[in-house]
Design an enzyme around this catalytic site. Sequence first.
Site, PDB file in Angstrom:
ATOM      1  CG  ASP A 222      -2.033   1.013   1.118  1.00  0.00           C
ATOM      2  OD1 ASP A 222      -2.585   1.416   2.165  1.00  0.00           O
ATOM      3  OD2 ASP A 222      -2.351   1.436  -0.021  1.00  0.00           O
TER       4      ASP A 222
ATOM      5  CE  LYS B 104      -0.798   3.363  -4.061  1.00  0.00           C
ATOM      6  NZ  LYS B 104      -0.811   2.549  -2.808  1.00  0.00           N
TER       7      LYS B 104
ATOM      8  CG  ASP C 131      -5.377  -0.222  -1.225  1.00  0.00           C
ATOM      9  OD1 ASP C 131      -5.239   0.867  -0.650  1.00  0.00           O
ATOM     10  OD2 ASP C 131      -6.460  -0.578  -1.750  1.00  0.00           O
ATOM     11  CG  ASN C 132      -4.497   2.090  -3.603  1.00  0.00           C
ATOM     12  OD1 ASN C 132      -3.646   2.010  -2.731  1.00  0.00           O
ATOM     13  ND2 ASN C 132      -5.699   2.641  -3.402  1.00  0.00           N
TER      14      ASN C 132
ATOM     15  CD  GLU D 149      -8.519   4.688  -0.271  1.00  0.00           C
ATOM     16  OE1 GLU D 149      -8.784   3.611  -0.852  1.00  0.00           O
ATOM     17  OE2 GLU D 149      -7.389   5.174  -0.278  1.00  0.00           O
TER      18      GLU D 149
HETATM   19  O1  LIG Z   1      -0.286   6.922  -2.788  1.00  0.00           O
HETATM   20  C1  LIG Z   1      -0.935   6.180  -2.070  1.00  0.00           C
HETATM   21  N1  LIG Z   1      -0.340   5.469  -1.098  1.00  0.00           N
HETATM   22  C2  LIG Z   1       1.114   5.509  -0.943  1.00  0.00           C
HETATM   23  C3  LIG Z   1       1.633   6.652  -0.098  1.00  0.00           C
HETATM   24  C4  LIG Z   1       3.153   6.596  -0.175  1.00  0.00           C
HETATM   25  C5  LIG Z   1       3.799   6.465   1.172  1.00  0.00           C
HETATM   26  C6  LIG Z   1       4.942   5.529   1.176  1.00  0.00           C
HETATM   27  C7  LIG Z   1       5.194   4.580   2.119  1.00  0.00           C
HETATM   28  C8  LIG Z   1       6.410   3.880   1.909  1.00  0.00           C
HETATM   29  C9  LIG Z   1       7.009   2.908   2.729  1.00  0.00           C
HETATM   30  C10 LIG Z   1       8.244   2.393   2.379  1.00  0.00           C
HETATM   31  N2  LIG Z   1       8.895   2.797   1.272  1.00  0.00           N
HETATM   32  C11 LIG Z   1       8.340   3.724   0.457  1.00  0.00           C
HETATM   33  C12 LIG Z   1       7.092   4.273   0.789  1.00  0.00           C
HETATM   34  S1  LIG Z   1       6.181   5.502  -0.001  1.00  0.00           S
HETATM   35  C13 LIG Z   1      -2.420   6.078  -2.225  1.00  0.00           C
HETATM   36  C14 LIG Z   1      -3.088   7.034  -2.994  1.00  0.00           C
HETATM   37  C15 LIG Z   1      -4.477   6.981  -3.144  1.00  0.00           C
HETATM   38  C16 LIG Z   1      -5.184   8.001  -3.972  1.00  0.00           C
HETATM   39  C17 LIG Z   1      -6.246   7.621  -4.796  1.00  0.00           C
HETATM   40  C18 LIG Z   1      -6.922   8.568  -5.566  1.00  0.00           C
HETATM   41  C19 LIG Z   1      -6.524   9.891  -5.513  1.00  0.00           C
HETATM   42  F1  LIG Z   1      -7.186  10.820  -6.250  1.00  0.00           F
HETATM   43  C20 LIG Z   1      -5.460  10.281  -4.697  1.00  0.00           C
HETATM   44  C21 LIG Z   1      -4.795   9.341  -3.930  1.00  0.00           C
HETATM   45  C22 LIG Z   1      -5.218   5.972  -2.515  1.00  0.00           C
HETATM   46  C23 LIG Z   1      -4.556   5.021  -1.765  1.00  0.00           C
HETATM   47  O2  LIG Z   1      -5.251   4.018  -1.140  1.00  0.00           O
HETATM   48  C24 LIG Z   1      -3.169   5.049  -1.613  1.00  0.00           C
HETATM   49  O3  LIG Z   1      -2.571   4.075  -0.872  1.00  0.00           O
HETATM   50 MG   LIG Z   2      -3.960   2.480  -0.563  1.00  0.00          MG
END
Ligand SMILES: O=C(NCCCCc1cc2ccncc2s1)c1cc(-c2ccc(F)cc2)cc(O)c1O
Ligand SMILES: [Mg+2]
Length: 214
Positions: free
Chosen positions: A141, A144, A169-170, A199
Amino acid sequence: TRSTRPQRLLKAVKQHATRGDPQSVISAIDHFCRHREWAMNVGDEKGCILDSVVSELNPEKVLELGTYCGYSTVRIARLLPPGARLITLEFNPDYAVIARQVIAWAGIEDKVQLVEGASEDWIPRMKEHFGIETFDLVFLDHWKDHYLPDTKLMEGCGLLRKGTVLLADNVICPGVPDYLEYVRNSRSYKSCYFKSHLEYTRAEDGLEKSVFLG
Ligand SMILES: O=C(NCCCCc1cc2ccncc2s1)c1cc(-c2ccc(F)cc2)cc(O)c1O
Ligand SMILES: [Mg+2]
């Protein structure tokens, strides 16, 4: 200065959830995200699919890539048997500060180890640093565009065994096309798609469950 969304989410947890009650933490976050401010938690609809995969698998060793505010961390950890462990990686230190407090409020901190840093730095160190042989479940998660390279890295580091489940996810929104193509066409995985919604919205999204065949 103005508070951040994760800070406001934590405030809602402290105001509306009961300390030591993981379900009340989950409900408080879902209510906040549905009625106050959207946030990128896996959410209640996909969360129920996550719950069923965890309950069916009864994993001892779980890896979560992408903690954010700890919503899915609490969802998973509340279902783990005694002695089971969840390691969750978060890249953003501001998110990690909030997630630690959400996890503590839920009262499941003894099952969870939150590690700050990048997945590509920590995956190769899982064995020597955490004494982990292989994972039973990995919940993807995080970024992406990291799903596929990190999956190949976990394969290469011998962190997956016959039957390890990857739950991503996603896979529709924002989408992970290269990862989907890989797990659906590789002879090393048995993959299936659980259709759901992004979500707290009506947009399509879903989870991909892929069993590693060794
Ligand atoms: O980017 C998302 N999730 C990742 C956050 C990146 C954080 C990280 C954690 C980590 C740990 C270890 N190494 C590297 C990393 S980088 C995310 C985005 C949307 C979304 C959907 C539609 C939209 F219009 C706008 C956002 C929905 C979701 O469920 C998500 O999970
Ligand atoms: Mg997600």
